[in-house]
Design an enzyme around this catalytic site. Sequence first.
Site, PDB file in Angstrom:
ATOM      1  N   SER A 101       1.179  -1.133   0.567  1.00 30.38           N
ATOM      2  CA  SER A 101      -0.260  -0.069  -0.086  1.00 30.38           C
ATOM      3  C   SER A 101       1.177   1.400   0.137  1.00 30.38           C
ATOM      4  CB  SER A 101      -0.772   0.206   1.162  1.00 30.38           C
ATOM      5  OG  SER A 101      -1.311  -1.055   1.385  1.00 30.38           O
ATOM      6  N   ASP A 124      -5.457   0.058  -4.904  1.00 31.83           N
ATOM      7  CA  ASP A 124      -4.577  -0.008  -4.934  1.00 31.83           C
ATOM      8  C   ASP A 124      -3.308  -1.156  -5.061  1.00 31.83           C
ATOM      9  OD1 ASP A 124      -5.065  -1.078  -2.165  1.00 31.83           O
ATOM     10  OD2 ASP A 124      -3.111  -0.069  -0.957  1.00 31.83           O
TER      11      ASP A 124
HETATM   12 ZN    ZN Z   1      -3.143  -1.993   0.573  1.00 30.53          ZN
END
Ligand code: ZN
Length: 530
Positions: A123, A388
């Site tokens: 992330s 993401d």
């Molecule tokens: Zn993530």
Amino acid sequence: MRALRFFAALALQLTACSSQYKYGPEQSWDLDSISELKSKEFWFHDAQRTLYNKLSTPPNQYRAKNVIFFLGDGMSVPTVTAGRIFDGQLRGVVGERNRLEFEKFNYVGLSKTYCVNKQVADSACTASAYLSGIKANYLTIGVTADVELNDCRGSRLPQNRLSSIAAWALKGSKSAGLVTTTRVTHASPAGVYAHTSNRDFESDYDVTKLGQNPGNCPDIAQQLIDGDVGKRLRVVMGGGTIKFLPNTTNDVFGNKGQRLDNRNLIEEWQQTKPGNARVVFSRTDLLNNDAQNTDFLLGLFNASHLAYHMDDSIDTPTLPEMTAAAINVLSRDPNGYFLFVEGGRIDHAHHETKAKKALDETVQFSDAVRKARQLTNPWDTLIVVSADHGHTVTISGYPDVNNSIVGLNSELSNVDQLPYTSISYANGPAYERFYKSTDGVVERVDLRNLDFSKPDAIYPHGVPMTEETHGGGDVAVYAHVVEYLLQGPWSHLFTGVYEQSTLPHLMGFASCLGPGITYCDLQPKARYSP
Ligand SMILES: [Zn+2]
Ligand SMILES: *[C@@H]1O[C@H](CO)[C@@H](O)[C@H](O)[C@H]1NC(C)=O
Ligand SMILES: *[C@@H]1O[C@H](CO)[C@@H](O)[C@H](O)[C@H]1NC(C)=O
Ligand SMILES: *[C@@H]1O[C@H](CO)[C@@H](O)[C@H](O)[C@H]1NC(C)=O
């Protein structure tokens, strides 16, 4: 302009003859009938209705005043599919036919999520890509790929620091804000305002614990209070009080602060703001807050991440509630705003292979998108929804239509004749729960003896790991909107398969922000103004 007229004229004609379309412009269907699936007419009208919507929606080429970017952390494409079925089944309609709010958007693309040094991303590096438009190294945030993990010196060099679309918005005299269900110092929201060589440097205690000197390596919480972007954010909501409080102070929930520098960053935030700055710690205080008299809003609702929505913590606001509060404050700026909204715990639930919670968080995320649509005008607000990175979750086997998406498959394995769940993961924790060894032979346990009805039910997986990992598949990008003739400015740019780092460039183009080419650079005669 010619294209716009053409589409407008076409839309009028279609309106005139729309009576022949059973499923008309944006008429909601009767989602509770499975028998319709057998009807040839149903599929014909379904496809015609989709075509009709496409034809009656001309590209919106106005300038976007506001941009809202929704990020479902770890919201892979199978998560979206399972989420829509889960939501539909809970509401008593045919789950397979249900649509989450952002699935109504007209323009969909695919984003390639790999980072500079990892095929499967985290992330942190993805936040640099989708917020600053540049790909970087795994575990780093807001810095170029010249900065390796834990390179504190490199992360402070001006030439290595990336600027996010929130910085572009502030430079363009707009407001900016963020909302998340994780700690506000966690990797994804940190991409809005921080520059760090390690996503885990959330407080100065964390920096020290990881063997670095906080004097050379400003922690993420401190950057939210002192940083050029952080200090100018009008709205910050999520969890993580302990990252902001000295180790001699308790937060309102009774947890001891973590900071070693003796700074109370929550008080400092409030005292240094040029205007009416509100700090709220509970859902009640958030819902009672008067947005019209709030210039800056800081909401911290947990010592760490917010409780899962399914755990129903009494005074935790929901993601839709926080999204509404953020829009109410930010929309006071006549120049517009950039807002980042993260459904951050889809990812956490997947890591624990708690599929039900992951899907419930996905539904909350979808409801937050719906709330944003209700509170904004599609002519001047671009809403983009994406993820993401993916996860290893799949929907497999051949379950019957209307089979519970979170239950056992309607089929048995044709090898061991044992049941399996429709949802499973490639890897994950608690291997011993699902496999047993009999006389040296590893066998699956009979899942009928496990309880999959609870929110915390753990789903089976193949490879044993302490936690389930991310997946490397592309994630979808959804851009506003399918309502009759109304959609977000330039949302048609979001189609195709492209690098994740393209996203802020597209949003910046639509809203005349950032260092790249923008709509405002076009020849005046090529521009369209409302
Ligand atoms: Zn993530
Ligand atoms: C709090 O931080 C100070 C400064 O680093 C340190 O000396 C002290 O031991 C810490 N106290 C606790 C209870 O951790
Ligand atoms: C904070 O989150 C934890 C873990 O999810 C939860 O147990 C606790 O009730 C939450 N605290 C508040 C004040 O909501
Ligand atoms: C679909 O599944 C639900 C829940 O199991 C059940 O109540 C409902 O009757 C089913 N619908 C049909 C048409 O089979």
